[in-house]
Design a protein around this motif. Structure first.
Motif, PDB file in Angstrom:
ATOM      1  N   GLN A  24      -5.024   3.126   3.733  1.00  0.00           N
ATOM      2  CA  GLN A  24      -5.284   2.910   2.308  1.00  0.00           C
ATOM      3  C   GLN A  24      -4.055   3.248   1.462  1.00  0.00           C
ATOM      4  O   GLN A  24      -3.739   2.526   0.516  1.00  0.00           O
ATOM      5  CB  GLN A  24      -6.489   3.740   1.841  1.00  0.00           C
ATOM      6  CG  GLN A  24      -7.805   3.110   2.229  1.00  0.00           C
ATOM      7  CD  GLN A  24      -8.943   3.645   1.388  1.00  0.00           C
ATOM      8  OE1 GLN A  24      -8.862   3.670   0.160  1.00  0.00           O
ATOM      9  NE2 GLN A  24     -10.006   4.071   2.052  1.00  0.00           N
ATOM     10  N   LEU A  25      -3.378   4.336   1.790  1.00  0.00           N
ATOM     11  CA  LEU A  25      -2.174   4.707   1.029  1.00  0.00           C
ATOM     12  C   LEU A  25      -1.126   3.601   1.113  1.00  0.00           C
ATOM     13  O   LEU A  25      -0.463   3.296   0.122  1.00  0.00           O
ATOM     14  CB  LEU A  25      -1.602   6.031   1.525  1.00  0.00           C
ATOM     15  CG  LEU A  25      -2.393   7.277   1.139  1.00  0.00           C
ATOM     16  CD1 LEU A  25      -1.887   8.503   1.902  1.00  0.00           C
ATOM     17  CD2 LEU A  25      -2.315   7.530  -0.360  1.00  0.00           C
ATOM     18  N   TRP A  28      -1.890   0.912  -1.370  1.00  0.00           N
ATOM     19  CA  TRP A  28      -1.657   1.271  -2.770  1.00  0.00           C
ATOM     20  C   TRP A  28      -0.174   1.191  -3.126  1.00  0.00           C
ATOM     21  O   TRP A  28       0.169   0.982  -4.282  1.00  0.00           O
ATOM     22  CB  TRP A  28      -2.188   2.672  -3.074  1.00  0.00           C
ATOM     23  CG  TRP A  28      -3.648   2.727  -3.353  1.00  0.00           C
ATOM     24  CD1 TRP A  28      -4.668   2.627  -2.441  1.00  0.00           C
ATOM     25  CD2 TRP A  28      -4.278   2.891  -4.622  1.00  0.00           C
ATOM     26  NE1 TRP A  28      -5.871   2.727  -3.074  1.00  0.00           N
ATOM     27  CE2 TRP A  28      -5.673   2.894  -4.410  1.00  0.00           C
ATOM     28  CE3 TRP A  28      -3.798   3.052  -5.917  1.00  0.00           C
ATOM     29  CZ2 TRP A  28      -6.583   3.045  -5.447  1.00  0.00           C
ATOM     30  CZ3 TRP A  28      -4.712   3.208  -6.945  1.00  0.00           C
ATOM     31  CH2 TRP A  28      -6.087   3.201  -6.715  1.00  0.00           C
ATOM     32  N   PRO A  37       4.041   8.021  -0.591  1.00  0.00           N
ATOM     33  CA  PRO A  37       2.864   7.711  -1.411  1.00  0.00           C
ATOM     34  C   PRO A  37       2.772   8.662  -2.607  1.00  0.00           C
ATOM     35  O   PRO A  37       2.973   9.874  -2.475  1.00  0.00           O
ATOM     36  CB  PRO A  37       1.695   7.909  -0.445  1.00  0.00           C
ATOM     37  CG  PRO A  37       2.280   7.622   0.904  1.00  0.00           C
ATOM     38  CD  PRO A  37       3.695   8.157   0.829  1.00  0.00           C
ATOM     39  N   PHE A  41      -2.032   8.829  -5.920  1.00  0.00           N
ATOM     40  CA  PHE A  41      -2.774   8.161  -4.856  1.00  0.00           C
ATOM     41  C   PHE A  41      -3.275   9.174  -3.827  1.00  0.00           C
ATOM     42  O   PHE A  41      -4.403   9.072  -3.346  1.00  0.00           O
ATOM     43  CB  PHE A  41      -1.915   7.103  -4.174  1.00  0.00           C
ATOM     44  CG  PHE A  41      -1.382   6.037  -5.092  1.00  0.00           C
ATOM     45  CD1 PHE A  41      -1.984   5.751  -6.309  1.00  0.00           C
ATOM     46  CD2 PHE A  41      -0.258   5.305  -4.736  1.00  0.00           C
ATOM     47  CE1 PHE A  41      -1.484   4.763  -7.153  1.00  0.00           C
ATOM     48  CE2 PHE A  41       0.242   4.314  -5.559  1.00  0.00           C
ATOM     49  CZ  PHE A  41      -0.369   4.046  -6.762  1.00  0.00           C
ATOM     50  N   ARG A  42      -2.430  10.152  -3.506  1.00  0.00           N
ATOM     51  CA  ARG A  42      -2.830  11.165  -2.522  1.00  0.00           C
ATOM     52  C   ARG A  42      -3.930  12.073  -3.067  1.00  0.00           C
ATOM     53  O   ARG A  42      -4.724  12.621  -2.316  1.00  0.00           O
ATOM     54  CB  ARG A  42      -1.609  11.972  -2.071  1.00  0.00           C
ATOM     55  CG  ARG A  42      -0.621  11.105  -1.296  1.00  0.00           C
ATOM     56  CD  ARG A  42       0.581  11.854  -0.745  1.00  0.00           C
ATOM     57  NE  ARG A  42       1.456  12.316  -1.806  1.00  0.00           N
ATOM     58  CZ  ARG A  42       1.716  13.599  -2.073  1.00  0.00           C
ATOM     59  NH1 ARG A  42       1.163  14.570  -1.366  1.00  0.00           N
ATOM     60  NH2 ARG A  42       2.534  13.918  -3.052  1.00  0.00           N
ATOM     61  N   ALA A  45      -7.146   9.909  -2.965  1.00  0.00           N
ATOM     62  CA  ALA A  45      -7.568   9.732  -1.572  1.00  0.00           C
ATOM     63  C   ALA A  45      -8.499  10.844  -1.097  1.00  0.00           C
ATOM     64  O   ALA A  45      -9.164  10.693  -0.061  1.00  0.00           O
ATOM     65  CB  ALA A  45      -6.351   9.628  -0.658  1.00  0.00           C
ATOM     66  N   PHE A  51     -11.595   6.012  -3.923  1.00  0.00           N
ATOM     67  CA  PHE A  51     -10.224   5.536  -3.757  1.00  0.00           C
ATOM     68  C   PHE A  51     -10.207   4.061  -3.363  1.00  0.00           C
ATOM     69  O   PHE A  51      -9.491   3.249  -3.954  1.00  0.00           O
ATOM     70  CB  PHE A  51      -9.546   6.401  -2.694  1.00  0.00           C
ATOM     71  CG  PHE A  51      -8.092   6.152  -2.454  1.00  0.00           C
ATOM     72  CD1 PHE A  51      -7.168   6.155  -3.483  1.00  0.00           C
ATOM     73  CD2 PHE A  51      -7.616   5.969  -1.164  1.00  0.00           C
ATOM     74  CE1 PHE A  51      -5.813   5.965  -3.247  1.00  0.00           C
ATOM     75  CE2 PHE A  51      -6.266   5.786  -0.914  1.00  0.00           C
ATOM     76  CZ  PHE A  51      -5.368   5.777  -1.960  1.00  0.00           C
ATOM     77  N   ARG A  55      -8.890   0.611  -5.975  1.00  0.00           N
ATOM     78  CA  ARG A  55      -7.710  -0.186  -5.676  1.00  0.00           C
ATOM     79  C   ARG A  55      -7.791  -1.645  -6.125  1.00  0.00           C
ATOM     80  O   ARG A  55      -6.827  -2.169  -6.699  1.00  0.00           O
ATOM     81  CB  ARG A  55      -7.377  -0.126  -4.184  1.00  0.00           C
ATOM     82  CG  ARG A  55      -6.072  -0.829  -3.879  1.00  0.00           C
ATOM     83  CD  ARG A  55      -5.748  -0.833  -2.391  1.00  0.00           C
ATOM     84  NE  ARG A  55      -4.638  -1.718  -2.162  1.00  0.00           N
ATOM     85  CZ  ARG A  55      -4.729  -3.042  -2.123  1.00  0.00           C
ATOM     86  NH1 ARG A  55      -5.880  -3.647  -2.289  1.00  0.00           N
ATOM     87  NH2 ARG A  55      -3.660  -3.791  -1.924  1.00  0.00           N
TER      88      ARG A  55
END
Length: 190
Positions: A24-25, A28, A37, A41-42, A45, A51, A55
């Motif tokens: 997923q990271l 993004w 990342p 975003f982290r 997540a 999360f 997106r």
């Protein structure tokens, strides 16, 4: 303005990431990005389901919108500035704004200027007014609506409004979680 001197209230994930989070990271971040990342975003997540649901809208605004990229960046920068979201403003000021042709004076004016700042054309000022009115009143005056409608069809106006709301949401998450600024990103002008 966020309290950038304080530790994050919600600490972002750090590597090594679970395989599904890693995947997923990567989605993004821009393809082939050499940048780690982003802390935002982290942090997002941590709630993998949320999360994943966030997106598509974020990616749609940045990569598949109907408004010109330069107009989009004016709206994003101004929204982040009005929300005191230095984190997100700084990322867009460093990366996206120069790519779409915003000048250093225009980037600075998103944080410090008013709609009548000399950096702005009439149509640029309409975008600044849009963000300011939504920020201040959660609506748009009839006078501004006429100016918007003269420049944009309804679908693009809807996208401009949605972009403002999306970045206001991100600003709220950033400031409330106290996400630490990215070292390489710009800072608000003094």
């Amino acid at each position: 303005m966020s309290d950038t001197a304080s530790a994050p209230r919600i600490a972002p994930l750090n590597p090594p990431y679970a395989p599904e989070i890693e995947a997923q990271l990567r989605k993004w971040m821009p393809p082939g990005s050499a940048i780690e990342p982003l802390a935002l975003f982290r942090t997002l997540a941590l709630h993998d389901d949320l999360f994943g649901r966030m997106r598509p809208l974020g990616a749609g605004i940045l990569g598949h919108g109907r408004i010109p990229p330069r107009d989009r960046e004016i709206v994003i920068l101004r929204t982040c500035a009005r929300a005191a979201a230095e984190y997100e403003w700084g990322i867009h000021a460093a990366l996206q704004a120069p790519e779409v042709g915003l000048t250093p004076d225009q980037i600075e004016a998103t944080a410090l200027g008013k709609p009548d700042d000399p950096a702005w054309s009439f149509s640029d000022a309409v975008l600044i007014r849009l963000v300011d009115e939504i920020h201040d009143t959660a609506t748009v005056s009839d006078a501004l609506w006429l100016d918007l409608h003269a420049a944009y069809p309804d679908d693009q106006i809807l996208e401009l409004i949605t972009t403002t709301g999306w970045y206001r949401l991100l600003g709220t998450v950033i400031n409330t979680a106290r996400i630490e600024l990215e070292r390489w990103a710009r800072r608000f002008p003094a």
